[in-house]
Design a protein around this motif. Structure first.
Motif, PDB file in Angstrom:
ATOM      1  N   ARG A 284     -15.309  -7.719 -77.257  1.00  0.00           N
ATOM      2  CA  ARG A 284     -15.338  -8.481 -76.009  1.00  0.00           C
ATOM      3  C   ARG A 284     -15.789  -9.892 -76.344  1.00  0.00           C
ATOM      4  O   ARG A 284     -16.626 -10.093 -77.211  1.00  0.00           O
ATOM      5  N   ALA A 285     -15.233 -10.851 -75.640  1.00  0.00           N
ATOM      6  CA  ALA A 285     -15.653 -12.236 -75.850  1.00  0.00           C
ATOM      7  C   ALA A 285     -17.088 -12.397 -75.366  1.00  0.00           C
ATOM      8  O   ALA A 285     -17.485 -11.820 -74.358  1.00  0.00           O
TER       9      ALA A 285
ATOM     10  N   ARG B 214     -15.144 -11.512 -82.379  1.00  0.00           N
ATOM     11  CA  ARG B 214     -15.463 -11.404 -83.807  1.00  0.00           C
ATOM     12  C   ARG B 214     -14.450 -12.154 -84.660  1.00  0.00           C
ATOM     13  O   ARG B 214     -14.806 -12.853 -85.605  1.00  0.00           O
ATOM     14  N   GLY B 215     -13.183 -11.986 -84.341  1.00  0.00           N
ATOM     15  CA  GLY B 215     -12.133 -12.657 -85.102  1.00  0.00           C
ATOM     16  C   GLY B 215     -12.216 -14.174 -84.981  1.00  0.00           C
ATOM     17  O   GLY B 215     -11.995 -14.891 -85.958  1.00  0.00           O
TER      18      GLY B 215
ATOM     19  N   GLY C 103     -21.682 -15.233 -87.312  1.00  0.00           N
ATOM     20  CA  GLY C 103     -21.265 -13.891 -86.933  1.00  0.00           C
ATOM     21  C   GLY C 103     -22.295 -13.190 -86.051  1.00  0.00           C
ATOM     22  O   GLY C 103     -21.940 -12.432 -85.139  1.00  0.00           O
ATOM     23  N   ARG C 104     -23.552 -13.452 -86.287  1.00  0.00           N
ATOM     24  CA  ARG C 104     -24.606 -12.778 -85.511  1.00  0.00           C
ATOM     25  C   ARG C 104     -24.903 -13.461 -84.190  1.00  0.00           C
ATOM     26  O   ARG C 104     -25.004 -12.822 -83.157  1.00  0.00           O
ATOM     27  N   TRP C 105     -25.097 -14.792 -84.219  1.00  0.00           N
ATOM     28  CA  TRP C 105     -25.530 -15.499 -83.021  1.00  0.00           C
ATOM     29  C   TRP C 105     -24.511 -16.481 -82.475  1.00  0.00           C
ATOM     30  O   TRP C 105     -24.774 -17.149 -81.471  1.00  0.00           O
ATOM     31  N   GLY C 106     -23.352 -16.611 -83.102  1.00  0.00           N
ATOM     32  CA  GLY C 106     -22.357 -17.604 -82.675  1.00  0.00           C
ATOM     33  C   GLY C 106     -21.678 -17.159 -81.453  1.00  0.00           C
ATOM     34  O   GLY C 106     -21.047 -17.655 -80.688  1.00  0.00           O
TER      35      GLY C 106
END
Length: 90
Positions: A34-35, A46-47, A87-90
């Protein structure tokens, strides 16, 4: 493929990128994303974050090679840390 100088780092780079894309594709099939909104000023999946991270890594490395006489390893460490945070907080 004799037209390209396939050094070990070059081959490893392409293997890692291919593996990342394959793993992300399988992960997306098993668990659709999910966005969400993080520190980036837009909703991302994620992509999207992987793509932004790969582009950022390329720019960091090009800038490092262009403006520094140091080896490229610190740029790689900086890029990996940024991709992990993205990847974690973006």
């Amino acid at each position: 493929m004799g037209w390209m100088a396939w050094t070990t780092p070059t081959a490893l780079f392409f293997v890692v990128i291919f593996t990342l894309l394959t793993v992300m594709g399988v992960w997306e099939q098993r668990s659709p994303t999910r966005a969400r909104r993080g520190f980036l000023p837009l909703d991302t999946t994620r992509g999207d974050r992987l793509f932004i991270g790969l582009l950022s890594t390329a720019f960091v490395h090009m800038a490092w090679l262009g403006f520094s006489d140091w080896p490229v390893w610190p740029a790689m460490i900086l890029s990996l840390a940024f991709m992990a945070a993205l990847g974690r907080w973006g």
